[in-house]
Design a protein around this motif. Structure first.
Motif, PDB file in Angstrom:
ATOM      1  N   GLY A 129      36.149  25.273  53.931  1.00  0.00           N
ATOM      2  CA  GLY A 129      35.719  26.287  52.889  1.00  0.00           C
ATOM      3  C   GLY A 129      35.758  27.615  53.360  1.00  0.00           C
ATOM      4  N   GLN A 133      36.175  29.910  47.878  1.00  0.00           N
ATOM      5  CA  GLN A 133      35.612  28.528  47.504  1.00  0.00           C
ATOM      6  C   GLN A 133      34.004  28.911  47.247  1.00  0.00           C
ATOM      7  OE1 GLN A 133      37.386  28.716  50.220  1.00  0.00           O
ATOM      8  NE2 GLN A 133      38.859  27.257  50.147  1.00  0.00           N
TER       9      GLN A 133
ATOM     10  N   PRO B  49      40.921  19.945  53.131  1.00  0.00           N
ATOM     11  CA  PRO B  49      39.451  19.909  52.150  1.00  0.00           C
ATOM     12  C   PRO B  49      39.374  21.484  51.531  1.00  0.00           C
ATOM     13  CG  PRO B  49      38.864  19.693  54.636  1.00  0.00           C
ATOM     14  CD  PRO B  49      40.428  19.533  54.402  1.00  0.00           C
ATOM     15  N   ASP B  50      39.593  22.694  52.435  1.00  0.00           N
ATOM     16  CA  ASP B  50      39.795  23.945  51.770  1.00  0.00           C
ATOM     17  C   ASP B  50      40.384  23.895  50.643  1.00  0.00           C
ATOM     18  OD1 ASP B  50      39.969  23.853  55.008  1.00  0.00           O
ATOM     19  OD2 ASP B  50      39.087  25.890  54.557  1.00  0.00           O
ATOM     20  N   VAL B  51      41.625  23.573  50.562  1.00  0.00           N
ATOM     21  CA  VAL B  51      42.449  23.631  49.105  1.00  0.00           C
ATOM     22  C   VAL B  51      41.554  22.768  48.005  1.00  0.00           C
ATOM     23  CG1 VAL B  51      44.613  23.613  48.204  1.00  0.00           C
ATOM     24  CG2 VAL B  51      44.190  23.794  50.414  1.00  0.00           C
ATOM     25  N   MET B  53      38.427  22.241  47.868  1.00  0.00           N
ATOM     26  CA  MET B  53      37.158  23.040  47.145  1.00  0.00           C
ATOM     27  C   MET B  53      37.701  23.895  46.292  1.00  0.00           C
ATOM     28  SD  MET B  53      35.242  22.879  50.674  1.00  0.00           S
ATOM     29  CE  MET B  53      33.745  23.875  50.343  1.00  0.00           C
ATOM     30  N   ALA B  54      38.759  24.584  46.585  1.00  0.00           N
ATOM     31  CA  ALA B  54      39.097  25.764  45.880  1.00  0.00           C
ATOM     32  C   ALA B  54      39.594  25.199  44.351  1.00  0.00           C
ATOM     33  CB  ALA B  54      40.117  26.695  46.388  1.00  0.00           C
ATOM     34  N   SER B  57      36.445  24.018  42.302  1.00  0.00           N
ATOM     35  CA  SER B  57      35.640  24.898  41.654  1.00  0.00           C
ATOM     36  C   SER B  57      36.356  25.804  40.628  1.00  0.00           C
ATOM     37  CB  SER B  57      34.833  25.780  42.929  1.00  0.00           C
ATOM     38  OG  SER B  57      35.836  26.345  43.646  1.00  0.00           O
ATOM     39  N   ILE B  58      37.481  26.198  40.872  1.00  0.00           N
ATOM     40  CA  ILE B  58      38.270  27.051  40.106  1.00  0.00           C
ATOM     41  C   ILE B  58      39.075  26.266  39.041  1.00  0.00           C
ATOM     42  CG2 ILE B  58      40.110  28.614  39.790  1.00  0.00           C
ATOM     43  CD1 ILE B  58      39.369  29.565  42.830  1.00  0.00           C
ATOM     44  N   ALA B  61      36.302  23.808  36.906  1.00  0.00           N
ATOM     45  CA  ALA B  61      34.990  24.348  36.557  1.00  0.00           C
ATOM     46  C   ALA B  61      35.516  25.690  35.569  1.00  0.00           C
ATOM     47  CB  ALA B  61      34.114  24.663  37.534  1.00  0.00           C
ATOM     48  N   LEU B  62      35.972  26.842  36.422  1.00  0.00           N
ATOM     49  CA  LEU B  62      35.926  27.895  35.726  1.00  0.00           C
ATOM     50  C   LEU B  62      37.270  28.020  34.570  1.00  0.00           C
ATOM     51  CD1 LEU B  62      35.328  30.284  38.756  1.00  0.00           C
ATOM     52  CD2 LEU B  62      33.950  29.789  36.739  1.00  0.00           C
ATOM     53  N   ALA B  65      36.306  26.168  31.535  1.00  0.00           N
ATOM     54  CA  ALA B  65      35.394  26.833  30.570  1.00  0.00           C
ATOM     55  C   ALA B  65      35.851  27.886  29.874  1.00  0.00           C
ATOM     56  CB  ALA B  65      34.321  27.372  31.495  1.00  0.00           C
ATOM     57  N   ILE B  66      36.944  28.573  30.545  1.00  0.00           N
ATOM     58  CA  ILE B  66      37.541  29.709  30.100  1.00  0.00           C
ATOM     59  C   ILE B  66      38.614  29.081  28.796  1.00  0.00           C
ATOM     60  CG2 ILE B  66      39.367  31.477  29.963  1.00  0.00           C
ATOM     61  CD1 ILE B  66      38.311  32.068  32.731  1.00  0.00           C
ATOM     62  N   ILE B  69      36.146  28.341  25.893  1.00  0.00           N
ATOM     63  CA  ILE B  69      35.858  29.629  25.148  1.00  0.00           C
ATOM     64  C   ILE B  69      36.738  29.962  24.231  1.00  0.00           C
ATOM     65  CG2 ILE B  69      35.044  32.011  25.218  1.00  0.00           C
ATOM     66  CD1 ILE B  69      33.749  31.148  28.126  1.00  0.00           C
ATOM     67  N   ARG B  72      36.708  27.489  21.380  1.00  0.00           N
ATOM     68  CA  ARG B  72      35.740  27.914  20.111  1.00  0.00           C
ATOM     69  C   ARG B  72      36.089  29.033  19.617  1.00  0.00           C
ATOM     70  NH1 ARG B  72      30.278  27.834  23.380  1.00  0.00           N
ATOM     71  NH2 ARG B  72      30.003  29.644  22.131  1.00  0.00           N
TER      72      ARG B  72
END
Lengths: 237, 79
Positions: A129, A133, B49-51, B53-54, B57-58, B61-62, B65-66, B69, B72
């Motif tokens: 991380g 992240q 694991p670094d990649v 996690m990125a 989350s990106i 999730a993000l 969400a975009i 939106i 909608r």
């Protein structure tokens, strides 16, 4: 018809070249000298337990500064694209509010998301991380709050101040290393410390904390722009 | 482990095709987010694991969400 045949021919060429390329590529064997060098010398030279962090922040620190700059430019572009004059900005009454469970649950879970994101970027030199992240996890926490409370907004000027301080910290540490200590940008001038402790690896944890704050505020700004475009109507379209 | 990753790869390909084929755009966006989630699991299997996690989350999730939106604000059904 002729268009479909052309598509088929191009698809066949792409698939064939991909197969040939990956057949010639040695999987699972470490052939590159630079990777072996990093794995061998990482602990002596940087003191970071996480080799990925050592590569991205120490050996390739200038690249990371460029990445942060690209992200800053992207966030600024989104902000310009969705820019609405302050006097044109009216909050529209939404017919559908989220229910009780979403509102209260998001308030309970938001501090834990902040804690988890902070843990990830503070321990970036020890565990997997890092700043990017952890910052994006914190921004997804802000997204949760925006979904639960559609009318509310974050304070953009405070976000900009946090972002600016974080960016100045990163660039300033690099310039400090350049002018006073060594002769290279982002020279690791603090003591390496003991391996696997939180105060180790010199300036790497400080840089990752700065990147974490910067990425979190930038992504929160992007989420704010997007959600405001969806929720509060800015004039007539 | 290797069979699990084969199953995940097949599910990922099916979801990627579904995300193009769905007429309901919200369902297509959810399928795309599931593709990102499976990719992050595969990164975890490949010991990155670094990649992972990125990507989780990106990508899951993000980005999702975009897209939601945007759907909608425009139209939900593809014509």
């Amino acid at each position: 018809m002729i268009r479909k045949i052309t598509y088929g021919i191009f698809l066949g060429i792409i698939v064939l070249s991909l197969i040939l390329f990956f057949a010639a590529f040695p999987f699972g064997k470490n052939k590159m000298a630079v990777g072996k060098y990093y794995l061998k010398n990482d602990i002596n030279q940087t003191g970071a337990a996480n080799v990925v962090t050592a590569v991205t922040l120490d050996y390739r620190g200038f690249d990371t500064l460029g990445e942060v700059t690209v992200l800053f430019a992207a966030a600024t572009g989104v902000a310009i694209l969705f820019y609405v004059l302050e006097e044109d900005k009216k909050k529209r009454e939404r017919q559908v509010y989220p229910n009780f469970v979403v509102r209260v649950g998001s308030r309970i879970i938001f501090p834990f998301i902040l804690l988890f994101g902070s843990y990830i970027f503070i321990h970036g030199h020890l565990t997997p991380g890092g700043g990017f992240q952890g910052g994006s996890i914190i921004a997804s926490g802000f997204l949760l709050l925006y979904l639960a409370y559609p009318g509310e907004r974050v304070n953009r000027s405070k976000l900009s101040v946090v972002e600016g301080i974080a960016g100045i910290t990163f660039a300033g540490l690099g310039l400090w290393g350049l002018f006073t200590q060594g002769n290279s940008f982002l020279f690791n001038f603090l003591p390496k410390g003991q391996l696997n402790m939180i105060f180790s690896a010199g300036i790497l944890p400080i840089i990752y904390i700065a990147i974490g704050f910067k990425v979190a505020s930038e992504f929160a700004g992007i989420v704010d722009d997007m959600m405001c475009e969806a929720v509060c109507s800015g004039g007539e379209k | 482990m290797i069979y699990a990753s084969w199953l995940l790869i097949i599910a990922m390909i099916v979801l990627a095709i579904l995300s193009i084929e769905f007429k309901d755009l919200i369902a297509a966006v959810v399928a795309m987010g599931a593709v990102s989630l499976i990719i992050s699991l595969l990164f975890l299997f490949l010991q990155a694991p670094d990649v992972a996690m990125a990507e989780a989350s990106i990508g899951a999730a993000l980005t999702m969400a975009i897209y939601i939106i945007v759907v909608r604000k425009t139209e939900r059904r593809e014509k």
